[in-house]
Write a protein that holds these residues in place. Structure first.
Motif, PDB file in Angstrom:
ATOM      1  N   ASP A 153       0.838  -1.197   0.000  1.00  0.00           N
ATOM      2  CA  ASP A 153       0.000   0.000   0.000  1.00  0.00           C
ATOM      3  C   ASP A 153       0.880   1.257   0.000  1.00  0.00           C
ATOM      4  OD1 ASP A 153      -2.726   1.218   0.369  1.00  0.00           O
ATOM      5  OD2 ASP A 153      -1.749   1.985   2.165  1.00  0.00           O
ATOM      6  N   ALA A 154       0.786   2.047  -1.069  1.00  0.00           N
ATOM      7  CA  ALA A 154       1.652   3.228  -1.197  1.00  0.00           C
ATOM      8  C   ALA A 154       1.486   4.209  -0.042  1.00  0.00           C
ATOM      9  CB  ALA A 154       1.405   3.918  -2.539  1.00  0.00           C
ATOM     10  N   PRO A 155       0.266   4.566   0.367  1.00  0.00           N
ATOM     11  CA  PRO A 155       0.137   5.491   1.502  1.00  0.00           C
ATOM     12  C   PRO A 155       0.808   4.984   2.771  1.00  0.00           C
ATOM     13  CG  PRO A 155      -1.947   5.321   0.318  1.00  0.00           C
ATOM     14  CD  PRO A 155      -1.049   4.266  -0.249  1.00  0.00           C
ATOM     15  N   CYS A 156       0.714   3.674   3.027  1.00  0.00           N
ATOM     16  CA  CYS A 156       1.373   3.122   4.221  1.00  0.00           C
ATOM     17  C   CYS A 156       2.882   3.249   4.136  1.00  0.00           C
ATOM     18  CB  CYS A 156       0.988   1.652   4.405  1.00  0.00           C
ATOM     19  SG  CYS A 156      -0.708   1.414   4.958  1.00  0.00           S
ATOM     20  N   ARG A 157       3.425   2.984   2.951  1.00  0.00           N
ATOM     21  CA  ARG A 157       4.889   3.078   2.801  1.00  0.00           C
ATOM     22  C   ARG A 157       5.361   4.514   3.052  1.00  0.00           C
ATOM     23  NH1 ARG A 157       3.875  -1.513   2.398  1.00  0.00           N
ATOM     24  NH2 ARG A 157       4.205  -1.144   4.613  1.00  0.00           N
ATOM     25  N   ILE A 158       4.614   5.489   2.562  1.00  0.00           N
ATOM     26  CA  ILE A 158       5.001   6.886   2.754  1.00  0.00           C
ATOM     27  C   ILE A 158       4.800   7.296   4.205  1.00  0.00           C
ATOM     28  CG2 ILE A 158       4.467   9.273   2.120  1.00  0.00           C
ATOM     29  CD1 ILE A 158       3.739   8.218  -0.672  1.00  0.00           C
ATOM     30  N   ALA A 159       3.740   6.811   4.826  1.00  0.00           N
ATOM     31  CA  ALA A 159       3.502   7.142   6.238  1.00  0.00           C
ATOM     32  C   ALA A 159       4.612   6.594   7.116  1.00  0.00           C
ATOM     33  CB  ALA A 159       2.146   6.598   6.681  1.00  0.00           C
ATOM     34  N   GLU A 160       5.217   5.461   6.715  1.00  0.00           N
ATOM     35  CA  GLU A 160       6.316   4.875   7.481  1.00  0.00           C
ATOM     36  C   GLU A 160       7.575   5.733   7.398  1.00  0.00           C
ATOM     37  OE1 GLU A 160       4.901   0.246   6.717  1.00  0.00           O
ATOM     38  OE2 GLU A 160       6.528   1.127   5.536  1.00  0.00           O
ATOM     39  N   ASP A 161       7.817   6.295   6.228  1.00  0.00           N
ATOM     40  CA  ASP A 161       8.980   7.169   6.034  1.00  0.00           C
ATOM     41  C   ASP A 161       8.658   8.128   4.896  1.00  0.00           C
ATOM     42  OD1 ASP A 161      11.350   8.479   5.639  1.00  0.00           O
ATOM     43  OD2 ASP A 161      12.575   6.682   5.389  1.00  0.00           O
ATOM     44  N   ALA A 162       8.417   9.384   5.250  1.00  0.00           N
ATOM     45  CA  ALA A 162       7.984  10.368   4.254  1.00  0.00           C
ATOM     46  C   ALA A 162       9.037  10.635   3.194  1.00  0.00           C
ATOM     47  CB  ALA A 162       7.608  11.676   4.951  1.00  0.00           C
ATOM     48  N   LEU A 163      10.311  10.332   3.473  1.00  0.00           N
ATOM     49  CA  LEU A 163      11.348  10.556   2.461  1.00  0.00           C
ATOM     50  C   LEU A 163      11.115   9.683   1.235  1.00  0.00           C
ATOM     51  CD1 LEU A 163      13.937  12.300   2.180  1.00  0.00           C
ATOM     52  CD2 LEU A 163      15.233  10.221   2.706  1.00  0.00           C
ATOM     53  N   ARG A 164      10.342   8.626   1.396  1.00  0.00           N
ATOM     54  CA  ARG A 164      10.053   7.759   0.254  1.00  0.00           C
ATOM     55  C   ARG A 164       9.315   8.492  -0.851  1.00  0.00           C
ATOM     56  NH1 ARG A 164       8.284   2.437   3.830  1.00  0.00           N
ATOM     57  NH2 ARG A 164      10.401   1.562   4.040  1.00  0.00           N
ATOM     58  N   ALA A 165       8.648   9.581  -0.514  1.00  0.00           N
ATOM     59  CA  ALA A 165       7.990  10.375  -1.555  1.00  0.00           C
ATOM     60  C   ALA A 165       9.021  10.914  -2.534  1.00  0.00           C
ATOM     61  CB  ALA A 165       7.203  11.523  -0.919  1.00  0.00           C
ATOM     62  N   LEU A 192       1.580  15.245   1.676  1.00  0.00           N
ATOM     63  CA  LEU A 192       2.584  16.309   1.593  1.00  0.00           C
ATOM     64  C   LEU A 192       2.921  16.880   2.967  1.00  0.00           C
ATOM     65  CD1 LEU A 192       1.339  18.204  -1.583  1.00  0.00           C
ATOM     66  CD2 LEU A 192       3.254  16.609  -1.400  1.00  0.00           C
ATOM     67  N   LYS A 193       1.989  16.875   3.886  1.00  0.00           N
ATOM     68  CA  LYS A 193       2.247  17.414   5.221  1.00  0.00           C
ATOM     69  C   LYS A 193       3.379  16.664   5.913  1.00  0.00           C
ATOM     70  CE  LYS A 193      -0.364  20.940   6.381  1.00  0.00           C
ATOM     71  NZ  LYS A 193       0.247  22.195   6.863  1.00  0.00           N
ATOM     72  N   LEU A 194       3.522  15.381   5.594  1.00  0.00           N
ATOM     73  CA  LEU A 194       4.568  14.582   6.235  1.00  0.00           C
ATOM     74  C   LEU A 194       5.961  15.052   5.835  1.00  0.00           C
ATOM     75  CD1 LEU A 194       3.151  10.939   6.042  1.00  0.00           C
ATOM     76  CD2 LEU A 194       3.264  12.469   8.023  1.00  0.00           C
ATOM     77  N   ILE A 195       6.078  15.654   4.651  1.00  0.00           N
ATOM     78  CA  ILE A 195       7.385  16.133   4.197  1.00  0.00           C
ATOM     79  C   ILE A 195       7.934  17.166   5.179  1.00  0.00           C
ATOM     80  CG2 ILE A 195       8.640  17.233   2.303  1.00  0.00           C
ATOM     81  CD1 ILE A 195       7.524  14.456   1.662  1.00  0.00           C
ATOM     82  N   GLU A 196       7.053  17.933   5.772  1.00  0.00           N
ATOM     83  CA  GLU A 196       7.486  18.979   6.700  1.00  0.00           C
ATOM     84  C   GLU A 196       8.082  18.411   7.982  1.00  0.00           C
ATOM     85  OE1 GLU A 196       4.013  21.358   7.272  1.00  0.00           O
ATOM     86  OE2 GLU A 196       3.856  21.927   5.145  1.00  0.00           O
ATOM     87  N   THR A 197       7.865  17.122   8.241  1.00  0.00           N
ATOM     88  CA  THR A 197       8.427  16.502   9.441  1.00  0.00           C
ATOM     89  C   THR A 197       9.841  15.995   9.227  1.00  0.00           C
ATOM     90  OG1 THR A 197       7.642  14.243   8.944  1.00  0.00           O
ATOM     91  CG2 THR A 197       6.097  15.743  10.040  1.00  0.00           C
ATOM     92  N   LEU A 198      10.292  15.966   7.975  1.00  0.00           N
ATOM     93  CA  LEU A 198      11.624  15.454   7.664  1.00  0.00           C
ATOM     94  C   LEU A 198      12.693  16.487   7.976  1.00  0.00           C
ATOM     95  CD1 LEU A 198      10.862  13.816   4.210  1.00  0.00           C
ATOM     96  CD2 LEU A 198      11.301  12.601   6.345  1.00  0.00           C
ATOM     97  N   SER A 199      13.890  16.018   8.278  1.00  0.00           N
ATOM     98  CA  SER A 199      14.999  16.949   8.467  1.00  0.00           C
ATOM     99  C   SER A 199      15.374  17.556   7.127  1.00  0.00           C
ATOM    100  CB  SER A 199      16.213  16.223   9.054  1.00  0.00           C
ATOM    101  OG  SER A 199      16.815  15.375   8.086  1.00  0.00           O
ATOM    102  N   ALA A 200      15.791  18.802   7.162  1.00  0.00           N
ATOM    103  CA  ALA A 200      16.177  19.496   5.927  1.00  0.00           C
ATOM    104  C   ALA A 200      17.342  18.795   5.250  1.00  0.00           C
ATOM    105  CB  ALA A 200      16.542  20.946   6.247  1.00  0.00           C
ATOM    106  N   ARG A 202      18.037  15.569   5.132  1.00  0.00           N
ATOM    107  CA  ARG A 202      17.597  14.390   4.371  1.00  0.00           C
ATOM    108  C   ARG A 202      16.920  14.811   3.074  1.00  0.00           C
ATOM    109  NH1 ARG A 202      13.911  10.349   7.297  1.00  0.00           N
ATOM    110  NH2 ARG A 202      14.785   8.845   5.817  1.00  0.00           N
ATOM    111  N   VAL A 203      16.101  15.851   3.154  1.00  0.00           N
ATOM    112  CA  VAL A 203      15.416  16.345   1.953  1.00  0.00           C
ATOM    113  C   VAL A 203      16.433  16.858   0.940  1.00  0.00           C
ATOM    114  CG1 VAL A 203      13.854  18.120   1.068  1.00  0.00           C
ATOM    115  CG2 VAL A 203      13.269  16.865   3.159  1.00  0.00           C
ATOM    116  N   ALA A 204      17.403  17.635   1.415  1.00  0.00           N
ATOM    117  CA  ALA A 204      18.407  18.203   0.513  1.00  0.00           C
ATOM    118  C   ALA A 204      19.208  17.109  -0.178  1.00  0.00           C
ATOM    119  CB  ALA A 204      19.333  19.137   1.285  1.00  0.00           C
ATOM    120  N   SER A 205      19.615  16.091   0.589  1.00  0.00           N
ATOM    121  CA  SER A 205      20.398  14.998   0.009  1.00  0.00           C
ATOM    122  C   SER A 205      19.628  14.312  -1.114  1.00  0.00           C
ATOM    123  CB  SER A 205      20.758  13.990   1.101  1.00  0.00           C
ATOM    124  OG  SER A 205      21.409  12.863   0.547  1.00  0.00           O
TER     125      SER A 205
END
Length: 396
Positions: A153-165, A192-200, A202-205
């Motif tokens: 389930d794609a939503p579950c995978r993203i909910a587990e780790d938002a960086l997967r988006a 998309l709201k979950l992206i805001e919980t990631l460290s900058a 990790r997102v930058a990398s």
């Protein structure tokens, strides 16, 4: 699905792998190494998984005389080093808890359960020492069809780790067929709201890896279509990025990022927690000094070389070309060639020369050196030490 393959024969050297299998016969190659063997592209890291707990793995390897680094025991990972080559070995796991950023894992003996926690079907395959492929979610077929799909389930995978988006778009650029999986895109847009919980960091990398990879324009456009790009960057300018890409500029991810956010580039270091070196580079590009123009004389080019680092001048020339032309252009090519062909100019005077002229340290020495350097620059950075001293004779 399990089947025998000839994948191990594609490895240029498997001595280290065979030695590990002699100690951990139940271990399997997993993840990217299996995917890339199937895709017949170079394999950079040989990662393994095994049913044994990490302390047991470490003990067995050390008893066999293999150097072991406990790189992540709490996550079940040790690194075996053979002939200088690292092999990351991780105990089979399942997620007990996830919060969109981190997972609490427990060990398992079930290979399918371990595969189920991975991100994409093409990354969830494993290969044992008998050259048998274990594929629980149709990853081999997806790889053949150039489809990147989430495991389960794609939503579950993203909910587990938002960086997967973000990882979805990076892998789709490299292994996809140009049409991102609709279920994955829908799941990304809804989380998309979950992206805001990631460290900058990790997102930058992840973003810089996307910008350095293939199909950049398509991928960034797809990210914008689901709203992901706008969450990460301030007012991204896709047209400006496309102009940079159309120039056939080098695949410099930071330069592409700057082009994408040129109007708000000074926000990037803080927003993405970039390194000091990258922040300094962006500041130079944003300051847009000294001004560059094709057709400059050799004197002008030497002055540029004296004022600014050659690499930064060349990088800035691509930004100028993208902004002013937006296509390959021979005049800017000649400009870069001219810059690179000239030897690096160095102002020939120093404080020691000032002292020899009876000028004491302090503001007067700085003024004396500045006057000499300004004149040297007006002369195209050509006068030597003797000529500069002659010009300064009698000053102050």
């Amino acid at each position: 699905m399990t089947q025998r393959t000839g994948l191990l024969d594609r490895l240029p050297d498997r001595k280290g792998l065979d030695r590990i299998w002699g100690v951990l016969p139940a271990a399997r190659l997993v993840g990217g190494s299996v995917r890339d063997l199937l895709a017949d592209v170079p394999v950079h890291d040989l990662d393994l998984a095994t049913p044994e707990p990490p302390e047991e793995v470490q003990r067995r390897l050390e008893d066999a005389g293999i150097r072991v680094i406990p790189t992540g025991l709490s996550h079940g990972t040790v690194t075996a080093v053979l002939d200088g080559v690292p092999y990351e070995i991780t105990t089979l796991r399942r997620d007990a808890e996830t919060d969109g950023r981190h997972a609490v894992v427990v060990w398992t003996q079930d290979w399918a359960e371990d595969a189920a926690r991975r991100d994409f079907t093409i990354n969830a395959m494993s290969l044992d020492r008998h050259d048998r492929l274990h594929d629980y979610f149709g990853g081999q077929e997806d790889l053949r069809k150039r489809q990147v799909r989430f495991v389960g389930d794609a939503p579950c995978r993203i909910a587990e780790d938002a960086l997967r988006a973000l990882r979805f778009f990076r892998f789709d650029a490299r292994y996809g067929n140009g049409i991102p999986d609709p279920a994955a895109c829908k799941a990304v847009s809804e989380h998309l709201k979950l992206i805001e919980t990631l460290s900058a960091e990790r997102v930058a990398s992840e973003l810089l890896r996307i910008l350095s990879g293939p199909r950049v324009a398509e991928t960034i456009t797809a990210m914008a279509a689901v709203g992901l790009l706008q969450v990460i960057l301030p007012d991204p300018d896709l047209a400006a990025l496309n102009r940079m890409l159309n120039c056939d500029a080098p695949a410099n991810p930071l330069l592409r990022l700057f082009a994408l956010c040129h109007e708000n580039s000074r926000e990037l270091p803080g927003r993405l927690k970039l390194s000091n070196a990258d922040a300094a580079r962006i500041e130079v590009w944003a300051s847009d000094r000294p001004v560059l123009s094709p057709g400059m004389s050799d004197d002008d080019l030497r002055r540029l070389r004296a004022e600014q680092d050659l690499d930064q001048l060349v990088e800035r020339s691509w930004l100028y070309q993208a902004r002013l032309v937006g296509t390959p252009d021979s005049t800017w090519d000649r400009f870069r060639s001219g810059l690179q062909a000239l030897p690096q100019p160095h102002f020939p005077l120093s404080g020691r020369d000032a002292l020899a002229q009876g000028i004491l340290p302090g503001p007067g020495m700085g003024q004396w050196l500045k006057k000499g350097r300004d004149w040297w620059m007006t002369q195209g950075c050509l006068p030597d030490r003797t000529q500069c001293l002659a010009y300064l004779a009698g000053y102050p």
